[in-house]
Design an enzyme around this catalytic site. Sequence first.
Site, PDB file in Angstrom:
ATOM      1  N   LYS A   1      19.240  25.249  66.661  1.00 16.89           N
ATOM      2  CA  LYS A   1      19.643  25.589  66.701  1.00 16.89           C
ATOM      3  C   LYS A   1      19.855  27.513  67.603  1.00 16.89           C
ATOM      4  CE  LYS A   1      17.698  26.316  61.814  1.00 16.89           C
ATOM      5  NZ  LYS A   1      16.878  26.761  60.730  1.00 16.89           N
TER       6      LYS A   1
ATOM      7  N   ARG B   1       9.956  16.889  51.990  1.00 12.71           N
ATOM      8  CA  ARG B   1       9.913  16.179  53.381  1.00 12.71           C
ATOM      9  C   ARG B   1       9.938  14.669  53.415  1.00 12.71           C
ATOM     10  NH1 ARG B   1       6.390  19.038  57.250  1.00 12.71           N
ATOM     11  NH2 ARG B   1       5.309  20.510  56.605  1.00 12.71           N
TER      12      ARG B   1
ATOM     13  N   ASP C   1      14.533  26.837  67.421  1.00 11.28           N
ATOM     14  CA  ASP C   1      14.950  27.117  66.792  1.00 11.28           C
ATOM     15  C   ASP C   1      14.063  28.661  67.523  1.00 11.28           C
ATOM     16  OD1 ASP C   1      15.727  28.573  64.045  1.00 11.28           O
ATOM     17  OD2 ASP C   1      13.401  29.368  63.829  1.00 11.28           O
TER      18      ASP C   1
END
Length: 179
Positions: free
Chosen positions: A136, A170, A108
């Site tokens: 990302k 999850r 990220d």
Amino acid sequence: MSPSALPGAVTPLIPADALAERVAAMGRDIAAAMPGDVTMVALLKGGFVFAADLMRALGAAGVDARVEFIRLSSYGGGKESSGTVVLVGPMPEGLKGRRVLIVDDIADSGRTLSYVRQLMLDAGAVEVRIAALLDKPSRRVIPVPVDFIGFSVEDVFVVGYGIDYAEGYRYLPFIGVVE
Ligand code: IMP
Ligand code: MG
């Protein structure tokens, strides 16, 4: 909610069969790039499902990888990182002279992977590569070399396949987007 029902507000993004196919291909790519000894260092908690499947994909590609685990500070209950990465569990031993493959769920901001990469180098790893299931790129703040990427995704908040929102979701076998 019945066990088979989709949790509310999760929109499927990457189906389970696409994950399986991609992880198998990543195993082959990593085996070709890192023949011989490999120590996977899987990041808890989000990387544990990916790491388990990747380890078996590496095995199918002829690599008998070792595995270690590392736990870092995370998002807590929200969707935004605090910006500070802290080691909150024991540091794996015996990394000196080893070829390390860091395994995480998502690249990220890059803070976590960049911190762990330095940690591995400081521990004496002779080679450090990074595998992230998701990337990302538009969120990157700290540049970090992610050598093996499963899928690039937009700036959306994802869950499933080990990845959580407030410790939930999850268990999902696919990756979905939480609104
Ligand atoms: P970074 O240090 O900002 O790169 O943060 C990476 C970590 O943030 C990942 O390993 C995840 O644990 C968490 N994270 C980033 N994006 C998401 C998301 O969309 N859903 C859940 N966790 C996320
Ligand atoms: Mg994580």
